[in-house]
Design an enzyme around this catalytic site. Structure first.
Site, PDB file in Angstrom:
ATOM      1  N   CYS A  27       0.756  -1.243   0.313  1.00  0.00           N
ATOM      2  CA  CYS A  27      -0.152   0.136  -0.092  1.00  0.00           C
ATOM      3  C   CYS A  27       0.750   1.416   0.223  1.00  0.00           C
ATOM      4  O   CYS A  27       2.420   1.611   0.214  1.00  0.00           O
ATOM      5  CB  CYS A  27      -0.499   0.127   1.633  1.00  0.00           C
ATOM      6  SG  CYS A  27      -1.821  -1.351   1.572  1.00  0.00           S
ATOM      7  N   ARG A  69       1.606   1.198  -5.930  1.00  0.00           N
ATOM      8  CA  ARG A  69       2.012   0.858  -5.080  1.00  0.00           C
ATOM      9  C   ARG A  69       0.464  -0.655  -4.446  1.00  0.00           C
ATOM     10  O   ARG A  69      -0.151  -1.550  -3.941  1.00  0.00           O
ATOM     11  CB  ARG A  69       2.028   0.663  -3.682  1.00  0.00           C
ATOM     12  CG  ARG A  69       3.858   1.608  -4.104  1.00  0.00           C
ATOM     13  CD  ARG A  69       3.542   2.260  -2.558  1.00  0.00           C
ATOM     14  NE  ARG A  69       3.950   1.363  -1.558  1.00  0.00           N
ATOM     15  CZ  ARG A  69       5.302   0.742  -1.191  1.00  0.00           C
ATOM     16  NH1 ARG A  69       6.581   1.466  -1.538  1.00  0.00           N
ATOM     17  NH2 ARG A  69       5.696   0.028  -0.164  1.00  0.00           N
ATOM     18  N   TRP A 115      -3.552  -1.627  -1.210  1.00  0.00           N
ATOM     19  CA  TRP A 115      -4.115  -3.330  -2.017  1.00  0.00           C
ATOM     20  C   TRP A 115      -4.202  -4.262  -0.969  1.00  0.00           C
ATOM     21  O   TRP A 115      -3.190  -4.147   0.520  1.00  0.00           O
ATOM     22  CB  TRP A 115      -2.714  -3.721  -2.012  1.00  0.00           C
ATOM     23  CG  TRP A 115      -1.881  -4.807  -2.288  1.00  0.00           C
ATOM     24  CD1 TRP A 115      -2.403  -6.106  -2.017  1.00  0.00           C
ATOM     25  CD2 TRP A 115      -1.868  -4.560  -4.216  1.00  0.00           C
ATOM     26  NE1 TRP A 115      -1.906  -6.626  -3.961  1.00  0.00           N
ATOM     27  CE2 TRP A 115      -1.835  -6.496  -4.517  1.00  0.00           C
ATOM     28  CE3 TRP A 115      -0.965  -3.871  -5.129  1.00  0.00           C
ATOM     29  CZ2 TRP A 115      -1.666  -6.939  -5.457  1.00  0.00           C
ATOM     30  CZ3 TRP A 115      -1.511  -4.352  -6.679  1.00  0.00           C
ATOM     31  CH2 TRP A 115      -0.665  -6.089  -6.590  1.00  0.00           C
ATOM     32  N   ASN A 162       0.647   1.118   6.335  1.00  0.00           N
ATOM     33  CA  ASN A 162       1.434  -0.758   4.382  1.00  0.00           C
ATOM     34  C   ASN A 162       2.123  -1.980   5.490  1.00  0.00           C
ATOM     35  O   ASN A 162       2.814  -1.882   6.502  1.00  0.00           O
ATOM     36  CB  ASN A 162       2.365   0.516   3.727  1.00  0.00           C
ATOM     37  CG  ASN A 162       2.697  -0.621   2.932  1.00  0.00           C
ATOM     38  OD1 ASN A 162       2.839  -1.734   3.028  1.00  0.00           O
ATOM     39  ND2 ASN A 162       4.060  -0.379   2.943  1.00  0.00           N
ATOM     40  N   GLY A 163       1.421  -3.309   5.050  1.00  0.00           N
ATOM     41  CA  GLY A 163       2.656  -4.404   6.071  1.00  0.00           C
ATOM     42  C   GLY A 163       0.520  -5.075   6.106  1.00  0.00           C
ATOM     43  O   GLY A 163      -0.353  -5.567   5.826  1.00  0.00           O
ATOM     44  N   GLU A 181      22.082 -21.773  -3.982  1.00  0.00           N
ATOM     45  CA  GLU A 181      22.061 -20.509  -4.151  1.00  0.00           C
ATOM     46  C   GLU A 181      23.179 -20.145  -3.566  1.00  0.00           C
ATOM     47  O   GLU A 181      23.660 -18.828  -3.960  1.00  0.00           O
ATOM     48  CB  GLU A 181      20.579 -20.529  -3.065  1.00  0.00           C
ATOM     49  CG  GLU A 181      20.108 -19.210  -4.144  1.00  0.00           C
ATOM     50  CD  GLU A 181      20.577 -18.345  -5.160  1.00  0.00           C
ATOM     51  OE1 GLU A 181      20.581 -18.963  -5.557  1.00  0.00           O
ATOM     52  OE2 GLU A 181      20.362 -16.625  -5.207  1.00  0.00           O
ATOM     53  N   LYS A 198      25.345 -17.258  -5.763  1.00  0.00           N
ATOM     54  CA  LYS A 198      25.689 -15.717  -4.919  1.00  0.00           C
ATOM     55  C   LYS A 198      26.963 -15.309  -4.557  1.00  0.00           C
ATOM     56  O   LYS A 198      27.470 -14.542  -5.094  1.00  0.00           O
ATOM     57  CB  LYS A 198      24.629 -15.755  -3.187  1.00  0.00           C
ATOM     58  CG  LYS A 198      23.242 -15.602  -3.718  1.00  0.00           C
ATOM     59  CD  LYS A 198      22.569 -14.306  -4.284  1.00  0.00           C
ATOM     60  CE  LYS A 198      22.485 -14.409  -6.234  1.00  0.00           C
ATOM     61  NZ  LYS A 198      21.552 -15.210  -6.416  1.00  0.00           N
ATOM     62  N   GLU A 236      29.478 -15.669  -7.617  1.00  0.00           N
ATOM     63  CA  GLU A 236      29.091 -14.298  -8.601  1.00  0.00           C
ATOM     64  C   GLU A 236      29.377 -12.819  -8.331  1.00  0.00           C
ATOM     65  O   GLU A 236      29.865 -12.131  -9.139  1.00  0.00           O
ATOM     66  CB  GLU A 236      26.952 -14.049  -9.316  1.00  0.00           C
ATOM     67  CG  GLU A 236      26.029 -14.072  -8.496  1.00  0.00           C
ATOM     68  CD  GLU A 236      24.785 -13.986  -8.945  1.00  0.00           C
ATOM     69  OE1 GLU A 236      25.120 -13.664  -9.604  1.00  0.00           O
ATOM     70  OE2 GLU A 236      24.317 -14.602  -8.219  1.00  0.00           O
ATOM     71  N   HIS A 244      30.952 -38.919  -0.651  1.00  0.00           N
ATOM     72  CA  HIS A 244      30.800 -39.741  -2.240  1.00  0.00           C
ATOM     73  C   HIS A 244      31.813 -38.974  -3.077  1.00  0.00           C
ATOM     74  O   HIS A 244      31.869 -38.747  -4.224  1.00  0.00           O
ATOM     75  CB  HIS A 244      29.703 -39.855  -2.509  1.00  0.00           C
ATOM     76  CG  HIS A 244      28.393 -40.346  -1.747  1.00  0.00           C
ATOM     77  ND1 HIS A 244      28.679 -41.548  -1.450  1.00  0.00           N
ATOM     78  CD2 HIS A 244      27.058 -39.916  -1.589  1.00  0.00           C
ATOM     79  CE1 HIS A 244      27.791 -42.223  -1.081  1.00  0.00           C
ATOM     80  NE2 HIS A 244      27.297 -41.276  -1.065  1.00  0.00           N
ATOM     81  N   LYS A 290      21.947  -8.151 -16.046  1.00  0.00           N
ATOM     82  CA  LYS A 290      20.579  -8.534 -15.626  1.00  0.00           C
ATOM     83  C   LYS A 290      19.666  -9.567 -16.370  1.00  0.00           C
ATOM     84  O   LYS A 290      19.124 -10.749 -16.012  1.00  0.00           O
ATOM     85  CB  LYS A 290      20.095  -7.525 -15.220  1.00  0.00           C
ATOM     86  CG  LYS A 290      18.788  -7.539 -14.648  1.00  0.00           C
ATOM     87  CD  LYS A 290      19.296  -8.044 -12.802  1.00  0.00           C
ATOM     88  CE  LYS A 290      18.296  -8.295 -12.294  1.00  0.00           C
ATOM     89  NZ  LYS A 290      18.565  -8.966 -10.872  1.00  0.00           N
TER      90      LYS A 290
END
Ligand code: F6R
Length: 608
Positions: free
Chosen positions: A2, A27, A74, A98-99, A480, A484, A487, A503, A603
Site C-alpha cells: 500500500c 503500490r 492493496w 502498509n503491511g 543458491e 551468490k 557471482e 561421495h 541482468k
C-alpha cells in the site's frame, strides 16, 4: 503493498496528498482515502477503486485541513470496499498502514473483551483502537503510540494524525519502508521518496524499528528501544527517484532489505488472509487434480527457486515434478504428454533459454504457466497463465528479492495444487497459510543478523574455496548460497547435498575450508548434524545457519552459528535465503567488488 503519505503544511493539504498518492498508485489501487484536521476534528474522504474516485468525492466535498494523511490500498485483510479503506479512524486519531499486523486477531480479541467495538475487517483498525485505548487511559498521543508499537508483530509502516493536534504526526517503520521529507516550515511522510518528489528534495529514510514524531519545524526520530537517534538526510535529484538506493550503498543491499515488503505484497496477491486460504488471482485452464506430472525449467537463481518448489509440489500435492536448467531442457527433446503442465520461472521473463523451453513446451501442447516478475515480458505474453511475483524492479544483477518472491508464489501454487488434489486438508492449508502470513515479519527479524554476518564475511573473504551444504529444501538453498558468493565475490564456491559429502567432496576439506551448513531444525536435522561431524573431524571450519532449537541441539564447535528465528519448516527456505544473501553481499563489499554489476554478467540474459 500500500502507499502512505502524510503532510503537515501551511495551506490545505488534501490536493497535495492526492498528487503524492498518484505517484504511489503502483503500490495498489483497491481503494484510497485522505483524512485531514478540520477545526480540530478529523474528517475523512474514502473511495473504493482507483484514485480518480477519491478525487471525485473530494471535488464534491473538499477537505480544508492543513495537516493530513492519505493512503492507496492493496487489500490484504478485508474486501476492497469503502469501509475497509484507509485512513482508519476513531474519535481520537486517524491512521494509515502498509503491511500486515500478524497478531491482529489476538489483539482484536483482547480489545473486544474490554468492550471495544470494531467497524471493519482490517488488521489496521486494531492499531487505531489500541492507540485510542491507551489515550483513554490518560496517555498523550506520543506515549500511546510508543507503548503500542512493541505489541505489534509483522512487517508494516504506519502514519498517524490526532484530533486537536494540528502540529503533530507520527510515522513508524517495521519491515516496510517509510521516508521523511523536510520542507520549509512543512514536513512530509511517504512510503518512498518518489511520492515526496514534488514537495522536497531532502529526505531521510527511517531504519527498521524507527518511529518519528513530526511537527512543522522538524522530526524527532527514535529507534526501536525509544532512544532518540540521528538518521542521515539525503539530497535527491528528481531523475534519480525511480532508481533510488535509499540509505543503502548498493541496490543489492536495498533489494535484500526490501524482502519483507515485497514478499508481503506478493503474498497479499495470492492469499486470502482473513479466510486462511490460498486464492490464486487467475483462472487455470487445467485442473491440478488431472495432472500426472509437472515439468519445470528455468536458469540460475530462478532454477533454484524451481528446485525448492519440487519438494513442495511433491510433498504437499503428491505430483511428480521433473526439473531442468532451461539450456538443457530446450535441447533434450523430452517426451511430454499433451495436457501436462510446464512451469517456467524467470525474473526478467526474457531469458533466452527459458523462453525457448516455453516455446518448445507450447509446441508440445503443454499448459504453460510462468512465474515472472516483469508482467510485460515476452514470457508473460506467450504463456497460458502468468503468476506474477510482485518484487518490483530488481536492479542488482544478483537476484535476491525476486528469488524469495518466486518461492512465495511457488509455495502458494503447491498449496493450491494440494487442495485441488485432496492431499491437503483445509486445516493443513490453514496452518500453512498462517505460517506464510508470518513470513514478512520473520524476514524483517532475520535482517537483524546482518551485523554478525558482516563481521563473519571478513573471515570468509580470505577463503579460496567455500562449500555450502544442506538437505531437503536447504540443498537448493546451498546451491543458491554458492552461486551468490561466486557471482559477486569471485570466490570459488560449491553447493552439495549434505548426504553427498562423503561421495567425493569430503576430500577437499581441511582447516582452510569454510563449510556453510544450512540446517533449520526439521525432520532431517540430525542427519545434517552427522554430516557436520564428518566435516569437523577433518578440521573444516563450520558456519552453521540454523534456528534456535537447532543451535541448542548441535553441540558442535563452529566458526560461527547464525541463529534464525524459529519458523514452520515449510517456509524455512524463504527465511534462510536472507543470511546467505547477506553473507555473499558483505563478503563482496569487503573485498571491494562491484556487487551491483559483477564482471561478465548481465541482468537479463537474452542470448543462449
Ligand atoms: C543469479 C541470477 C541469475 C538469474 C538467471 C535467470 O543471481 O540473477 O542466475 O537468476 O540469469 O534470470 P531470469 O530470472 O531473469 O530468467
Amino acid at each position: 503493498m500500500c502507499g502512505i503519505v502524510g503532510i503537515i503544511g501551511k495551506t490545505p493539504v488534501a490536493p497535495q496528498i492526492v498528487e503524492a498518492l498518484k505517484r504511489l498508485e503502483y503500490r495498489g489501487y483497491d481503494s484510497a482515502g485522505v483524512a485531514t484536521l478540520e477545526g480540530g476534528k478529523l474528517e475523512r474522504r474514502r473511495a473504493e477503486g482507483k484514485l480518480r474516485n477519491l478525487e471525485t468525492k473530494l471535488s464534491q466535498a473538499p477537505l480544508s485541513g492543513i495537516i493530513g494523511i492519505g493512503h492507496t490500498r492493496w487489500a490484504t485483510h478485508g474486501k476492497p470496499n469503502e469501509t475497509n479503506a484507509h485512513p482508519h479512524a476513531t474519535d481520537r486519531l486517524a491512521v494509515v498502514h502498509n503491511g500486515i499486523i500478524e497478531n491482529f486477531r489476538e489483539l482484536k480479541t483482547g480489545l473486544e473483551a474490554k468492550g471495544v467495538a470494531f467497524e471493519t475487517e482490517t488488521d489496521t483498525e486494531v492499531v487505531a483502537q489500541l492507540v485510542t485505548y491507551e489515550m483513554r487511559q490518560g496517555r498523550g498521543p506520543v506515549e500511546a503510540v510508543a507503548v503500542t508499537l512493541p505489541r505489534l508483530r509483522g512487517a508494516f509502516a504506519l502514519g498517524f494524525v490526532f484530533s486537536g493536534e494540528d502540529d503533530l504526526m507520527i510515522g513508524a517503520r517495521h519491515g516496510a519502508p517509510l521516508a521523511i521529507g523536510y520542507g520549509q516550515g512543512e514536513m512530509y511522510l511517504g512510503s518512498d521518496a518518489l511520492a515526496l518528489a514534488p514537495f522536497t528534495d531532502e529526505v531521510c529514510y527511517l531504519e527498521d524499528g524507527d518511529w518519528a514524531v513530526l511537527c512543522r519545524t522538524g522530526a524527532d526520530i527514535h529507534d526501536e528501544t525509544g532512544r532518540l537517534v540521528q538518521r542521515p538526510r539525503h539530497k535527491i535529484q528528481s531523475a534519480a527517484f525511480m532508481a533510488d538506493k535509499g540509505n543503502f550503498r548498493h541496490f543489492m543491499a536495498k533489494e535484500i532489505h526490501e524482502q519483507p515488503e515485497v514478499v508481503g505484497r506478493t503474498l497479499a496477491h495470492y492469499v486470502n488472509f482473513s479466510a486462511g486460504r490460498v486464492e490464486l488471482p487467475f483462472a487455470l485452464p487445467f485442473d491440478f487434480k488431472d495432472l500426472k506430472r509437472i515439468s519445470i525449467s528455468a536458469c540460475g537463481t530462478a532454477y533454484l527457486a524451481g528446485l525448492i518448489s519440487k519438494y513442495w509440489f511433491e510433498r504437499l500435492a503428491r505430483i511428480p515434478v521433473e526439473i531442468d536448467v532451461a539450456s538443457e531442457f530446450r535441447y533434450r527433446e523430452a517426451p511430454l504428454e499433451p495436457g501436462s503442465l510446464a512451469l517456467f520461472v524467470s525474473q526478467s521473463g526474457e531469458t533466452a533459454d527459458t523462453l525457448a523451453s516455453l516455446r518448445y513446451a507450447s509446441a508440445e501442447k503443454q499448459h504453460t504457466l510462468s512465474v515472472v516478475n516483469v508482467p510485460t515480458s515476452t514470457m508473460a505474453r506467450e504463456s497460458n497463465v502468468i503468476a506474477q511475483t510482485l518484487a518490483g524492479v530488481e536492479v542488482g544483477v544478483a537476484s535476491t528479492k525476486a528469488f524469495t518472491c518466486q518461492l512465495t508464489v511457488l509455495l502458494t501454487l503447491a498449496i493450491a495444487a494440494g487442495r485441488a488434489r485432496g492431499t491437503l486438508s483445509a486445516e493443513a492449508e490453514k496452518e500453512l497459510v498462517d505460517a506464510l502470513i508470518g513470513v514478512p515479519g520473520l524476514l524483517s527479524e532475520a535482517m537483524k543478523r546482518e551485523h554478525q554476518i558482516e563481521i563473519l564475511s571478513r573471515e570468509l573473504s580470505k577463503a579460496q574455496d567455500v562449500l555450502y551444504l544442506g538437505r531437503g529444501t536447504s540443498y537448493p538453498l546451498a546451491l543458491e548460497g554458492a552461486l551468490k558468493l561466486k557471482e559477486i565475490s569471485y570466490i570459488h564456491a560449491e553447493g552439495y547435498a549434505a548426504g553427498e559429502l562423503k561421495h567425493g567432496p569430503i576430500a577437499l576439506i581441511d582447516e582452510t575450508m569454510p563449510v556453510i551448513v544450512i540446517a533449520p531444525h526439521d525432520h532431517i536435522f540430525e542427519k545434517t548434524v552427522s554430516n557436520m561431524q564428518e566435516v569437523a573431524a577433518r578440521g573444516g571450519r563450520i558456519v552453521l545457519i540454523t534456528d534456535e532449537k537447532g543451535a541448542l541441539e548441535t553441540g558442535l564447535d563452529t566458526m560461527a552459528t547464525i541463529v534464525m528465528p524459529s519458523a514452520h519448516p515449510i517456509i524455512a527456505p524463504i527465511l534462510h535465503a536472507v543470511p546467505i544473501q547477506l553473507l555473499a553481499y558483505h563478503t563482496a563489499v569487503f573485498m571491494g567488488k562491484d556487487v551491483d554489476q559483477p564482471r561478465n554478467l548481465a541482468k537479463s540474459v537474452t542470448v543462449e
